[in-house]
Design a protein around this motif. Structure first.
Motif, PDB file in Angstrom:
ATOM      1  N   GLY A 177       0.820  -1.208   0.000  1.00 51.04           N
ATOM      2  CA  GLY A 177       0.000   0.000   0.000  1.00 51.04           C
ATOM      3  C   GLY A 177       0.850   1.252   0.000  1.00 51.04           C
ATOM      4  O   GLY A 177       1.860   1.339   0.709  1.00 51.04           O
ATOM      5  N   LYS A 178       0.436   2.232  -0.806  1.00 50.52           N
ATOM      6  CA  LYS A 178       1.209   3.462  -0.934  1.00 50.52           C
ATOM      7  C   LYS A 178       1.305   4.218   0.383  1.00 50.52           C
ATOM      8  O   LYS A 178       2.331   4.816   0.709  1.00 50.52           O
ATOM      9  N   GLY A 179       0.231   4.205   1.155  1.00 49.78           N
ATOM     10  CA  GLY A 179       0.262   4.874   2.446  1.00 49.78           C
ATOM     11  C   GLY A 179       1.305   4.285   3.373  1.00 49.78           C
ATOM     12  O   GLY A 179       2.008   5.011   4.091  1.00 49.78           O
ATOM     13  N   ASN A 180       1.437   2.959   3.363  1.00 51.44           N
ATOM     14  CA  ASN A 180       2.460   2.307   4.186  1.00 51.44           C
ATOM     15  C   ASN A 180       3.867   2.692   3.736  1.00 51.44           C
ATOM     16  O   ASN A 180       4.765   2.865   4.555  1.00 51.44           O
ATOM     17  N   VAL A 181       4.061   2.820   2.423  1.00 53.92           N
ATOM     18  CA  VAL A 181       5.373   3.208   1.900  1.00 53.92           C
ATOM     19  C   VAL A 181       5.732   4.628   2.341  1.00 53.92           C
ATOM     20  O   VAL A 181       6.847   4.896   2.799  1.00 53.92           O
ATOM     21  N   ILE A 182       4.771   5.537   2.208  1.00 58.21           N
ATOM     22  CA  ILE A 182       5.030   6.930   2.579  1.00 58.21           C
ATOM     23  C   ILE A 182       5.279   7.061   4.075  1.00 58.21           C
ATOM     24  O   ILE A 182       6.114   7.862   4.514  1.00 58.21           O
ATOM     25  N   ARG A 183       4.604   6.260   4.875  1.00 57.37           N
ATOM     26  CA  ARG A 183       4.860   6.281   6.321  1.00 57.37           C
ATOM     27  C   ARG A 183       6.322   5.940   6.596  1.00 57.37           C
ATOM     28  O   ARG A 183       6.993   6.607   7.393  1.00 57.37           O
ATOM     29  N   SER A 184       6.837   4.919   5.939  1.00 53.44           N
ATOM     30  CA  SER A 184       8.239   4.538   6.133  1.00 53.44           C
ATOM     31  C   SER A 184       9.187   5.628   5.641  1.00 53.44           C
ATOM     32  O   SER A 184      10.193   5.933   6.295  1.00 53.44           O
ATOM     33  N   MET A 185       8.891   6.226   4.507  1.00 53.60           N
ATOM     34  CA  MET A 185       9.725   7.304   3.978  1.00 53.60           C
ATOM     35  C   MET A 185       9.816   8.468   4.955  1.00 53.60           C
ATOM     36  O   MET A 185      10.911   8.957   5.267  1.00 53.60           O
ATOM     37  N   PHE A 186       8.661   8.910   5.429  1.00 53.16           N
ATOM     38  CA  PHE A 186       8.626  10.063   6.332  1.00 53.16           C
ATOM     39  C   PHE A 186       9.294   9.760   7.661  1.00 53.16           C
ATOM     40  O   PHE A 186       9.884  10.640   8.282  1.00 53.16           O
ATOM     41  N   ARG A 187       9.204   8.512   8.083  1.00 50.32           N
ATOM     42  CA  ARG A 187       9.799   8.126   9.362  1.00 50.32           C
ATOM     43  C   ARG A 187      11.314   8.008   9.259  1.00 50.32           C
ATOM     44  O   ARG A 187      12.045   8.390  10.169  1.00 50.32           O
ATOM     45  N   ASP A 188      11.806   7.492   8.126  1.00 51.13           N
ATOM     46  CA  ASP A 188      13.226   7.145   8.012  1.00 51.13           C
ATOM     47  C   ASP A 188      14.122   8.305   7.603  1.00 51.13           C
ATOM     48  O   ASP A 188      15.304   8.324   7.964  1.00 51.13           O
ATOM     49  N   ILE A 189      13.599   9.250   6.829  1.00 50.71           N
ATOM     50  CA  ILE A 189      14.451  10.214   6.136  1.00 50.71           C
ATOM     51  C   ILE A 189      14.326  11.604   6.747  1.00 50.71           C
ATOM     52  O   ILE A 189      13.212  12.079   7.013  1.00 50.71           O
TER      53      ILE A 189
END
Length: 315
Positions: free
Chosen positions: A63-75
């Motif tokens: 899911g795109k929302g799950n991907v964006i959550r990881s991006m925002f959290r990691d970077i």
């Protein structure tokens, strides 16, 4: 390490286009770090992106929302540029969008497709219709003037990314991001960008009906969460009008005959009007909680700003 500009490319089976997207972004923003987050691709998307020069990471929750959550959290970055991996958004607008964040203090820059070539390039008429409906409904409900609600081309500030709670799991994420920015009184700018349809052989992951329903459901949910007084007042008004409409004939008959002939109907009407009163007071209570949440958000924003200054003392 923190980046000045981080380009975020969520991908699921975009092997036909991701290499070109990475190369175009590297040419447009040579100082940026390009991140491709692979979401369980099976066509070698990750290998192509890595070969093109991107930093490849993985998110296994679909899911795109799950991907964006990881991006925002990691970077950590001063400016985040989010773009889809399907090569539908030209990289030539990336610099202008990032400059608005870095130099003008904009929290979110929306890449506006709908004011340019979207309706002629996009070959899916229901997508065109859905985008227009979503844009009109959100701008009316939340009193905003954003030109493209569901675009996947956005530039965002550190403050926005680190204060945005990602709740959606799929394609309704763009709608959620837009409403969050509006509600928190963040500075939002529009940049008109060209749009081109997908390459031949590249398939959209967006289901017109299923994901469209999810987007509408997200709008209703967020209108309830962010504007509870208006939401519950509307329900209360509808219930009150219905209850009053059915009560008047019974009351008029009572005045003429001196007797109530429809006791069960009167009981139901009383419950309907009582429900209207409960909805009204629910809206009042929840609007107070929302106001308290906004106050807490301002304190959270101050903490994020302090973190930003520690990460980017020259920014």
């Amino acid at each position: 390490m923190a980046d000045k500009i981080a380009v975020l490319i969520p991908c699921y089976n975009e092997s036909k286009s991701v290499g070109k997207v990475v190369q175009d972004m590297k040419a447009a923003l040579p100082e940026a770090t390009i991140y491709v987050y692979d979401n369980n691709s099976t066509d070698g998307t990750d290998q192509i992106a890595r070969k093109a020069g991107a930093v490849v990471r993985y998110e296994h929750q679909q899911g795109k929302g799950n991907v964006i959550r990881s991006m925002f959290r990691d970077i950590d970055a001063q400016c985040y540029l989010m773009v889809d991996g399907d090569d539908t958004y030209p990289a030539e607008y990336a610099r202008e969008m990032c400059d608005k964040v870095l130099n003008e203090g904009t929290d979110m820059v929306v890449g506006d497709r709908l004011s340019s070539t979207y309706f002629t390039e996009n070959k899916r008429p229901f997508h065109n219709f859905g985008n227009s409906i979503v844009r009109g409904s959100i701008n009316r409900l939340f009193h905003s003037g954003i030109k493209d609600i569901m675009t996947g081309y956005r530039a965002m500030s550190y403050q926005f990314v680190k204060t945005y709670p990602v709740l959606s799991k799929n394609f309704e994420i763009e709608t959620e991001m837009t409403i969050h920015a509006i509600d928190k009184n963040m500075q939002v700018d529009n940049v008109i960008v060209d749009y081109r349809d997908r390459q031949e052989g590249s398939e959209s992951k967006l289901n017109t009906y299923t994901d469209g329903f999810k987007v509408i459901r997200t709008i209703i949910r967020m209108y309830k969460d962010y504007r509870p007084m208006q939401f519950f007042s509307l329900i209360a008004a509808i219930l009150f009008v219905l209850g009053t409409g059915f009560f008047i004939p019974i009351f008029m008959k009572y005045l003429n005959m001196g007797v109530v002939t429809k006791i069960p109907s009167l009981i139901v009407i009383c419950f309907v009007i009582l429900s209207a009163i409960i909805c009204l007071f629910s809206g009042i209570i929840l609007s107070t909680l929302v106001q308290q949440h906004k106050q807490n958000f301002e304190f959270q924003l101050q903490e994020v700003n302090m973190q930003y200054k520690r990460l980017f003392p020259e920014g």
